[in-house]
Design a protein around this motif. Structure first.
Motif, PDB file in Angstrom:
ATOM      1  N   VAL A 126       0.860  -1.186   0.000  1.00 29.93           N
ATOM      2  CA  VAL A 126       0.000   0.000   0.000  1.00 29.93           C
ATOM      3  C   VAL A 126       0.891   1.229   0.000  1.00 29.93           C
ATOM      4  O   VAL A 126       1.810   1.328   0.828  1.00 29.93           O
ATOM      5  N   LEU A 127       0.632   2.150  -0.909  1.00 31.69           N
ATOM      6  CA  LEU A 127       1.377   3.412  -0.983  1.00 31.69           C
ATOM      7  C   LEU A 127       0.393   4.567  -0.927  1.00 31.69           C
ATOM      8  O   LEU A 127      -0.443   4.733  -1.819  1.00 31.69           O
ATOM      9  N   GLU A 140      -5.625  -6.853   5.722  1.00 29.03           N
ATOM     10  CA  GLU A 140      -4.456  -7.692   5.935  1.00 29.03           C
ATOM     11  C   GLU A 140      -3.445  -7.374   4.844  1.00 29.03           C
ATOM     12  O   GLU A 140      -3.786  -7.362   3.651  1.00 29.03           O
ATOM     13  N   ILE A 141      -2.206  -7.103   5.242  1.00 32.66           N
ATOM     14  CA  ILE A 141      -1.169  -6.646   4.310  1.00 32.66           C
ATOM     15  C   ILE A 141       0.008  -7.615   4.383  1.00 32.66           C
ATOM     16  O   ILE A 141       0.575  -7.830   5.461  1.00 32.66           O
ATOM     17  N   GLY A 153       5.219  -2.999   3.808  1.00 30.69           N
ATOM     18  CA  GLY A 153       3.810  -3.344   3.853  1.00 30.69           C
ATOM     19  C   GLY A 153       2.976  -2.130   3.472  1.00 30.69           C
ATOM     20  O   GLY A 153       2.260  -2.128   2.480  1.00 30.69           O
ATOM     21  N   VAL A 154       3.102  -1.075   4.278  1.00 31.05           N
ATOM     22  CA  VAL A 154       2.427   0.198   4.020  1.00 31.05           C
ATOM     23  C   VAL A 154       3.478   1.287   4.025  1.00 31.05           C
ATOM     24  O   VAL A 154       4.298   1.362   4.947  1.00 31.05           O
ATOM     25  N   ASP A 181      17.979  -6.005   4.764  1.00 28.07           N
ATOM     26  CA  ASP A 181      18.508  -5.596   6.060  1.00 28.07           C
ATOM     27  C   ASP A 181      19.257  -4.279   5.926  1.00 28.07           C
ATOM     28  O   ASP A 181      20.476  -4.212   6.072  1.00 28.07           O
ATOM     29  N   ALA A 182      18.522  -3.222   5.617  1.00 25.18           N
ATOM     30  CA  ALA A 182      19.122  -1.893   5.494  1.00 25.18           C
ATOM     31  C   ALA A 182      18.115  -0.855   5.958  1.00 25.18           C
ATOM     32  O   ALA A 182      16.921  -0.971   5.685  1.00 25.18           O
ATOM     33  N   LYS A 183      18.610   0.146   6.691  1.00 19.95           N
ATOM     34  CA  LYS A 183      17.771   1.270   7.103  1.00 19.95           C
ATOM     35  C   LYS A 183      17.933   2.368   6.062  1.00 19.95           C
ATOM     36  O   LYS A 183      18.981   3.002   5.987  1.00 19.95           O
ATOM     37  N   THR A 184      16.898   2.597   5.273  1.00 20.76           N
ATOM     38  CA  THR A 184      16.990   3.579   4.197  1.00 20.76           C
ATOM     39  C   THR A 184      15.802   4.525   4.243  1.00 20.76           C
ATOM     40  O   THR A 184      14.835   4.318   4.987  1.00 20.76           O
ATOM     41  N   LEU A 185      15.861   5.523   3.398  1.00 16.59           N
ATOM     42  CA  LEU A 185      14.777   6.495   3.307  1.00 16.59           C
ATOM     43  C   LEU A 185      13.495   5.858   2.792  1.00 16.59           C
ATOM     44  O   LEU A 185      12.397   6.340   3.079  1.00 16.59           O
ATOM     45  N   THR A 186      13.598   4.754   2.079  1.00 18.56           N
ATOM     46  CA  THR A 186      12.442   4.190   1.392  1.00 18.56           C
ATOM     47  C   THR A 186      12.026   2.793   1.873  1.00 18.56           C
ATOM     48  O   THR A 186      11.062   2.235   1.367  1.00 18.56           O
ATOM     49  N   GLY A 187      12.690   2.187   2.827  1.00 17.24           N
ATOM     50  CA  GLY A 187      12.276   0.877   3.328  1.00 17.24           C
ATOM     51  C   GLY A 187      13.458   0.160   3.962  1.00 17.24           C
ATOM     52  O   GLY A 187      14.560   0.705   3.996  1.00 17.24           O
ATOM     53  N   SER A 188      13.239  -1.068   4.502  1.00 14.58           N
ATOM     54  CA  SER A 188      12.049  -1.920   4.439  1.00 14.58           C
ATOM     55  C   SER A 188      11.338  -1.935   5.807  1.00 14.58           C
ATOM     56  O   SER A 188      11.994  -2.103   6.832  1.00 14.58           O
ATOM     57  N   SER A 189       9.990  -1.847   5.790  1.00 14.65           N
ATOM     58  CA  SER A 189       9.248  -1.716   7.037  1.00 14.65           C
ATOM     59  C   SER A 189       7.856  -2.308   6.904  1.00 14.65           C
ATOM     60  O   SER A 189       7.310  -2.423   5.805  1.00 14.65           O
ATOM     61  N   GLY A 190       7.276  -2.635   8.061  1.00 17.89           N
ATOM     62  CA  GLY A 190       5.864  -2.973   8.088  1.00 17.89           C
ATOM     63  C   GLY A 190       5.031  -1.756   7.756  1.00 17.89           C
ATOM     64  O   GLY A 190       4.186  -1.769   6.855  1.00 17.89           O
TER      65      GLY A 190
END
Length: 559
Positions: A126-127, A140-141, A153-154, A181-190
């Motif tokens: 979802v964006l 449910e995502i 996810g969202v 496994d990287a903390k970036t401006l665009t992801g990855s996250s729930g």
């Protein structure tokens, strides 16, 4: 320091403490450009198992996300997905709601299973981009296909948008988001909240993330980031080329009543916010599949954050792995009435750790069970000012002694570290006790209880005692404890104890050590004159928390 859910906007302490409920609605807001009033309230239906060429009515629903993405939505309109159905791809609706008539994305039907959106390896399931007054709920995502690539996810995204008001993400079940496994401006996250761009300062106002279940995510649970985050307080802690915009914090952010588990990396991370409230969340299992530094709930480059009534447990490796972290450039952060539990002995190296800010901790029961020599309080390098740790109870059951305070400065004699440790109870039932590592001239103890610690390790402690405080397994004090009526008054001490007892129910004649207080008869006292006390609990019958373990804050190697 704080009155209610917001902090007074001044450069004073950050806090660590623990207990009760606070409510905050989604934001009011300005007028949103969009659909004519005649279309307000219209519902559009999606069932990806339905025949093609539907018209969006309940009888003939749309059957693809592409069709749902093609129409711009306006105030009061609803986009509804049939329960029990699955749609594959990315939902990226256009349009916006208004302050009085938000655009709603939800479900319809009576099937027991949720409506399911499967990103199938896309960057976002979802964006919600460049929009306002939108409510996303009940779905449910998932996004598990082709694991290891960046995805969410969202994702909420603003790009040179200005202020986006009135967004709410509630009641979702987000799981199996298998990103990198990287903390970036665009992801990855729930759930990923990103403010991007360099041309127009942008921010969220009134963003609410509530009541979501987020689990089996690689790597972040709820993650905030912004390119509009540059200020002197940050210094070189982030790349100025990646984050070039002047600090423009999102405001009136509330993250509450979410349940998170089985996370590769961080639980909840706030970045570039002012006055945010993070409360009543449960994080159970974080830093489980990442070798990098992570924390349960933490802040970076924020002002006036209130973190309260949260439970965190199940941290993974000891590369950071703290439950609570007021990280670099965090000002006026309050951690209070939170619980830290541990199923794995020795996973948490410290109770409190600070860097480049002023911190205060209070009303907290903590059990410390380190496998290796670990600190209860850790102070990272850099200036640490006006820091207070008070009214906590620490129980050490380890066979190997832990540091009471560990200072990571390379020059303890000259470091500008000012930390006051007051009205706390430190009890050691294991072998050894709490030593000091690199104590600095600005480290002060007073009116603390040190029981079971080797005398050679004890710091100067005016007004304190080494007598047995009668600390029970539930962290309450036995009758006749010498910790009763023995503390020193602390201003801005949280206005209640861990059991949610307010000062109007508490004796106001003498201070106590530890987190509990005693209910007495008598006139009510104003909330502006909190009692002198020790520790987080009251001494009257109340439900008590489960056995707790030390939480700490320190500095992850990457933001």
């Amino acid at each position: 320091m704080r009155r209610g859910p917001r902090a007074v906007a001044r450069a004073t302490p950050t806090v660590l403490a623990l207990s009760a409920a606070l409510t905050l609605g989604t934001a009011p807001g300005a007028h949103a450009a969009g659909r004519p009033a005649a279309s307000a309230g219209r519902a559009f239906h999606v069932d990806c198992a339905a025949p093609a060429r539907g018209d969006g009515t309940r009888a003939r629903p749309w059957s693809t996300l592409a069709r749902a993405n093609a129409r711009p939505y306006g105030p009061g309109e609803r986009l509804l997905f049939r329960r029990g159905s699955t749609c594959t791809g990315t939902l990226a609706p256009k349009g916006a709601g208004s302050a009085t008539a938000p655009f709603t994305i939800g479900d319809y039907g009576s099937a027991p299973a949720r409506a399911r959106l499967d990103g199938a390896g896309a960057h976002d399931t979802v964006l919600l981009a460049d929009t306002r007054y939108v409510r996303l709920s009940a779905l449910e995502i998932v996004n598990a296909a082709r694991p290891g690539s960046e995805r969410n996810g969202v994702r909420l995204r603003l790009t040179d948008y200005g202020t986006a008001r009135g967004i709410a993400v509630t009641g979702l079940y987000v799981h199996d988001v298998r990103g990198g496994d990287a903390k970036t401006l665009t992801g990855s996250s729930g759930i990923h909240v990103a403010v991007e761009g360099t041309a127009r300062p942008s921010r969220y106002d009134g963003l609410e993330i509530a009541g979501n279940r987020i689990e089996d995510v690689d790597r972040e649970g709820v993650y905030f980031t912004s390119t509009w985050s540059k200020r002197a307080l940050v210094g070189h802690q982030q790349d100025p080329h990646t984050y070039p915009g002047a600090w423009t914090p999102s405001t009136r952010v509330r993250v509450h009543h979410n349940t998170l588990g089985s996370l590769a990396g961080d639980g909840i991370k706030l970045d570039t916010t002012a006055g945010a409230v993070v409360e009543h969340n449960r994080v159970d299992g974080f830093q489980l599949r990442s070798p990098s530094a992570n924390a349960g709930i933490w802040t970076f480059n924020t002002d006036d954050t209130l973190v309260q009534h949260n439970e965190v447990s199940g941290g993974g490796n000891t590369h950071d792995g703290m439950s609570f972290d007021a990280d670099g450039a965090s000002r006026n952060t309050v951690f209070q009435y939170n619980e830290r539990q541990s199923r794995q002995r020795g996973r948490l190296p410290a109770a409190v750790s600070v860097q480049r800010r002023a911190d205060r901790g209070h009303h907290r029961p903590l059990q410390h069970q380190p496998r290796r020599r670990r600190p209860v309080i850790q102070i990272c390098a850099g200036p640490v000012l006006n820091t207070r740790v008070h009214n906590n109870s620490f129980l050490n059951t380890a066979r190997i002694p832990a540091y009471l305070v560990q200072d990571d400065t390379a020059s303890p004699a000259t470091a500008d570290h000012r930390l006051t440790v007051r009205n706390n109870i430190f009890v050691s039932r294991g072998q050894g006790g709490y030593a000091l590592k690199n104590p600095t001239p600005g480290l002060r103890f007073d009116h603390d209880v040190f029981h079971g610690l080797p005398p050679a390790h004890l710091p100067a402690n005016p007004g304190g005692t080494t007598a047995d405080p009668g600390l029970r397994d539930d962290f309450r004090l036995t009758a006749g404890s010498p910790a009763h009526a023995a503390g020193r008054h602390v201003r801005d001490n949280g206005d209640r104890d861990y059991a949610a007892t307010t000062p109007r129910l508490l004796r106001h004649t003498a201070a106590r050590r530890g987190p509990h207080h005693r209910r007495v008869r008598g006139p009510r006292r104003p909330l502006t004159t909190p009692p002198h006390r020790y520790g987080p609990y009251a001494d009257h019958p109340r439900p008590v928390p489960r056995r707790l373990t030390a939480a700490r804050t320190c500095v992850p190697s990457s933001t």
